[in-house]
Design a protein around this motif. Structure first.
Motif, PDB file in Angstrom:
ATOM      1  N   GLN A   1       0.748  -1.176  -0.095  1.00 37.37           N
ATOM      2  CA  GLN A   1       0.004   0.021   0.056  1.00 37.37           C
ATOM      3  C   GLN A   1       0.903   1.318   0.000  1.00 37.37           C
ATOM      4  O   GLN A   1       0.863   2.333  -0.740  1.00 37.37           O
ATOM      5  CB  GLN A   1      -0.944  -0.051   1.248  1.00 37.37           C
ATOM      6  N   ARG A   2       1.871   1.143   0.513  1.00 36.38           N
ATOM      7  CA  ARG A   2       2.773   2.375   0.593  1.00 36.38           C
ATOM      8  C   ARG A   2       3.435   2.758  -0.492  1.00 36.38           C
ATOM      9  O   ARG A   2       3.436   3.860  -0.826  1.00 36.38           O
ATOM     10  CB  ARG A   2       3.949   1.933   1.716  1.00 36.38           C
ATOM     11  N   TRP A   3       3.905   1.640  -1.222  1.00 33.32           N
ATOM     12  CA  TRP A   3       4.282   2.036  -2.612  1.00 33.32           C
ATOM     13  C   TRP A   3       3.386   2.509  -3.613  1.00 33.32           C
ATOM     14  O   TRP A   3       3.671   3.289  -4.406  1.00 33.32           O
ATOM     15  CB  TRP A   3       5.110   0.828  -2.974  1.00 33.32           C
ATOM     16  N   LEU A   4       2.140   1.765  -3.436  1.00 36.11           N
ATOM     17  CA  LEU A   4       1.144   2.167  -4.264  1.00 36.11           C
ATOM     18  C   LEU A   4       0.762   3.659  -4.175  1.00 36.11           C
ATOM     19  O   LEU A   4       0.288   4.382  -5.258  1.00 36.11           O
ATOM     20  CB  LEU A   4      -0.108   1.064  -4.487  1.00 36.11           C
ATOM     21  N   GLU A   5       0.784   4.116  -2.827  1.00 36.14           N
ATOM     22  CA  GLU A   5       0.107   5.138  -2.443  1.00 36.14           C
ATOM     23  C   GLU A   5       1.275   6.295  -3.025  1.00 36.14           C
ATOM     24  O   GLU A   5       1.111   7.344  -3.503  1.00 36.14           O
ATOM     25  CB  GLU A   5      -0.051   5.497  -1.053  1.00 36.14           C
ATOM     26  N   ALA A   6       2.590   6.014  -2.709  1.00 39.04           N
ATOM     27  CA  ALA A   6       3.658   6.699  -3.488  1.00 39.04           C
ATOM     28  C   ALA A   6       3.442   6.906  -4.937  1.00 39.04           C
ATOM     29  O   ALA A   6       3.676   8.210  -5.345  1.00 39.04           O
ATOM     30  CB  ALA A   6       5.059   6.275  -2.782  1.00 39.04           C
ATOM     31  N   PHE A   7       3.323   5.918  -5.560  1.00 36.45           N
ATOM     32  CA  PHE A   7       3.138   5.984  -7.047  1.00 36.45           C
ATOM     33  C   PHE A   7       1.963   6.866  -7.404  1.00 36.45           C
ATOM     34  O   PHE A   7       2.079   7.656  -8.262  1.00 36.45           O
ATOM     35  CB  PHE A   7       2.932   4.777  -7.644  1.00 36.45           C
ATOM     36  N   ASN A   8       0.624   6.561  -6.665  1.00 37.33           N
ATOM     37  CA  ASN A   8      -0.392   7.698  -6.856  1.00 37.33           C
ATOM     38  C   ASN A   8      -0.147   9.053  -6.490  1.00 37.33           C
ATOM     39  O   ASN A   8      -0.384   9.722  -7.397  1.00 37.33           O
ATOM     40  CB  ASN A   8      -1.504   7.070  -5.957  1.00 37.33           C
ATOM     41  N   CYS A   9       0.729   9.383  -5.554  1.00 40.66           N
ATOM     42  CA  CYS A   9       0.935  10.736  -5.400  1.00 40.66           C
ATOM     43  C   CYS A   9       2.012  11.397  -6.425  1.00 40.66           C
ATOM     44  O   CYS A   9       1.748  12.372  -6.929  1.00 40.66           O
ATOM     45  CB  CYS A   9       1.812  10.830  -4.099  1.00 40.66           C
ATOM     46  N   ILE A  10       2.904  10.260  -7.132  1.00 39.65           N
ATOM     47  CA  ILE A  10       3.615  10.880  -8.041  1.00 39.65           C
ATOM     48  C   ILE A  10       2.858  11.241  -9.331  1.00 39.65           C
ATOM     49  O   ILE A  10       2.966  12.484 -10.115  1.00 39.65           O
ATOM     50  CB  ILE A  10       4.775   9.888  -8.274  1.00 39.65           C
ATOM     51  N   VAL A  11       1.751  10.194  -9.385  1.00 42.31           N
ATOM     52  CA  VAL A  11       1.131  10.484 -10.820  1.00 42.31           C
ATOM     53  C   VAL A  11       0.283  11.732 -10.509  1.00 42.31           C
ATOM     54  O   VAL A  11       0.091  12.672 -11.282  1.00 42.31           O
ATOM     55  CB  VAL A  11       0.157   9.343 -11.046  1.00 42.31           C
ATOM     56  N   ALA A  12      -0.504  11.823  -9.360  1.00 41.48           N
ATOM     57  CA  ALA A  12      -1.227  13.039  -8.863  1.00 41.48           C
ATOM     58  C   ALA A  12      -0.256  14.573  -9.068  1.00 41.48           C
ATOM     59  O   ALA A  12      -1.079  15.382  -9.484  1.00 41.48           O
ATOM     60  CB  ALA A  12      -1.879  13.144  -7.517  1.00 41.48           C
ATOM     61  N   LEU A  13       0.918  14.285  -8.588  1.00 41.05           N
ATOM     62  CA  LEU A  13       1.768  15.559  -8.986  1.00 41.05           C
ATOM     63  C   LEU A  13       2.053  15.935 -10.187  1.00 41.05           C
ATOM     64  O   LEU A  13       2.172  17.196 -10.772  1.00 41.05           O
ATOM     65  CB  LEU A  13       3.155  15.220  -8.070  1.00 41.05           C
ATOM     66  N   ILE A  14       2.247  14.887 -11.152  1.00 47.98           N
ATOM     67  CA  ILE A  14       2.337  15.181 -12.703  1.00 47.98           C
ATOM     68  C   ILE A  14       0.837  15.837 -13.071  1.00 47.98           C
ATOM     69  O   ILE A  14       1.008  16.821 -13.856  1.00 47.98           O
ATOM     70  CB  ILE A  14       2.606  14.012 -13.466  1.00 47.98           C
ATOM     71  N   PHE A  15      -0.042  15.209 -12.742  1.00 43.71           N
ATOM     72  CA  PHE A  15      -1.582  15.954 -13.205  1.00 43.71           C
ATOM     73  C   PHE A  15      -1.657  17.387 -12.673  1.00 43.71           C
ATOM     74  O   PHE A  15      -1.942  18.162 -13.381  1.00 43.71           O
ATOM     75  CB  PHE A  15      -2.611  14.992 -12.650  1.00 43.71           C
ATOM     76  N   CYS A  16      -1.254  17.499 -11.235  1.00 46.60           N
ATOM     77  CA  CYS A  16      -1.098  18.912 -10.784  1.00 46.60           C
ATOM     78  C   CYS A  16      -0.139  19.838 -11.217  1.00 46.60           C
ATOM     79  O   CYS A  16      -0.798  21.058 -11.510  1.00 46.60           O
ATOM     80  CB  CYS A  16      -0.798  19.074  -9.271  1.00 46.60           C
ATOM     81  N   ALA A  17       1.018  19.240 -11.729  1.00 48.43           N
ATOM     82  CA  ALA A  17       1.791  20.377 -12.568  1.00 48.43           C
ATOM     83  C   ALA A  17       1.353  20.679 -13.740  1.00 48.43           C
ATOM     84  O   ALA A  17       1.468  21.791 -14.394  1.00 48.43           O
ATOM     85  CB  ALA A  17       3.270  19.516 -12.778  1.00 48.43           C
ATOM     86  N   GLY A  18       0.600  19.779 -14.693  1.00 51.86           N
ATOM     87  CA  GLY A  18      -0.187  20.139 -15.800  1.00 51.86           C
ATOM     88  C   GLY A  18      -1.267  21.188 -15.666  1.00 51.86           C
ATOM     89  O   GLY A  18      -1.625  22.133 -16.560  1.00 51.86           O
ATOM     90  N   MET A  19      -1.891  20.817 -14.342  1.00 50.06           N
ATOM     91  CA  MET A  19      -3.042  21.686 -14.038  1.00 50.06           C
ATOM     92  C   MET A  19      -2.481  23.316 -14.014  1.00 50.06           C
ATOM     93  O   MET A  19      -3.117  24.494 -14.583  1.00 50.06           O
ATOM     94  CB  MET A  19      -3.907  21.491 -12.892  1.00 50.06           C
ATOM     95  N   ILE A  20      -1.292  23.257 -13.301  1.00 54.30           N
ATOM     96  CA  ILE A  20      -0.615  24.377 -12.902  1.00 54.30           C
ATOM     97  C   ILE A  20      -0.034  25.162 -14.265  1.00 54.30           C
ATOM     98  O   ILE A  20      -0.202  26.360 -14.538  1.00 54.30           O
ATOM     99  CB  ILE A  20       0.800  24.608 -12.083  1.00 54.30           C
ATOM    100  N   TRP A  21       0.607  24.416 -14.885  1.00 54.82           N
ATOM    101  CA  TRP A  21       1.322  24.803 -16.340  1.00 54.82           C
ATOM    102  C   TRP A  21       0.322  25.444 -17.280  1.00 54.82           C
ATOM    103  O   TRP A  21       0.254  26.619 -17.865  1.00 54.82           O
ATOM    104  CB  TRP A  21       2.181  23.604 -17.048  1.00 54.82           C
ATOM    105  N   TYR A  22      -0.632  24.469 -17.470  1.00 58.25           N
ATOM    106  CA  TYR A  22      -1.638  24.762 -18.709  1.00 58.25           C
ATOM    107  C   TYR A  22      -2.731  26.100 -18.024  1.00 58.25           C
ATOM    108  O   TYR A  22      -3.246  26.881 -18.900  1.00 58.25           O
ATOM    109  CB  TYR A  22      -2.365  23.802 -19.013  1.00 58.25           C
TER     110      TYR A  22
END
Length: 186
Positions: free
Chosen positions: A87-108
């Motif tokens: 769960q720890r590593w899946l959650e960490a992966f989920n956070c990384i994917v979400a951070l990429i999404f947030c970066a896209g939201m910020i940039w665009y």
């Protein structure tokens, strides 16, 4: 006297601001309906427009709280099938994917805001509201969620506790330690 934690202040500000925006939207809607049906001479033409602006800003601000309380989209079913270490590593992966999404939201989002400012885009109603203010909700929400996801990622990578950080378990504010060293010593 107990020290007030910065994240508690942040939570209070976000919830209060989103509540105030929602209350303003509701009050404006009430004024608009009453004006339309009972006082047509005083009815406002820009009410729907401002209600949309207020609600969108409220939603983008409160989206950060959804990150804090595990309310955003995530693979809960898969998470519940794996042991806490997984769960720890899946959650960490989920956070990384979400951070990429947030970066896209910020940039665009910023690209949209910048273009709107360059064009001096305004709403089509008589209000002539500067649209860049409305569009700014997108990068602002991305920043707020991104910071929350960074905090989550840090916790999963460096202060993971399988007893308190399992799927579906929400830590009450009074159960949280005052600082990270207290959390690491648990």
């Amino acid at each position: 006297m107990a020290a007030v934690r910065p994240d508690t202040i942040w939570d209070t500000i976000e919830r209060t601001l989103a509540g105030v925006l929602g209350l303003l939207a509701m009050a404006l809607g009430l004024v608009q309906v009453l004006g339309r049906y009972f006082f047509p001479a005083y009815a406002i033409s820009w009410g729907e427009e401002v209600i949309v602006y207020l609600v969108v800003w409220g939603v983008m601000i409160i989206s950060s709280q959804l990150v804090r309380t595990d309310g955003h989209v995530r693979p809960d079913l898969v998470l519940r099938l794996v042991p806490p270490g997984g769960q720890r590593w899946l959650e960490a992966f989920n956070c990384i994917v979400a951070l990429i999404f947030c970066a896209g939201m910020i940039w665009y989002g910023w690209q949209i805001v910048d273009t709107s400012m360059l064009l001096d885009e305004r709403s089509s109603s008589g209000l002539q509201f500067p649209m860049w203010i409305y569009y700014s909700a997108l990068p602002a929400g991305g920043v707020l969620m991104g910071v929350r996801y960074l905090i989550r990622l840090f916790r999963y990578l460096f202060v993971f506790d399988p007893k308190t950080m399992t799927v579906g378990h929400h830590i009450a504010d009074h159960e949280l330690p005052a600082n990270l060293s207290d959390l690491a010593n648990r």
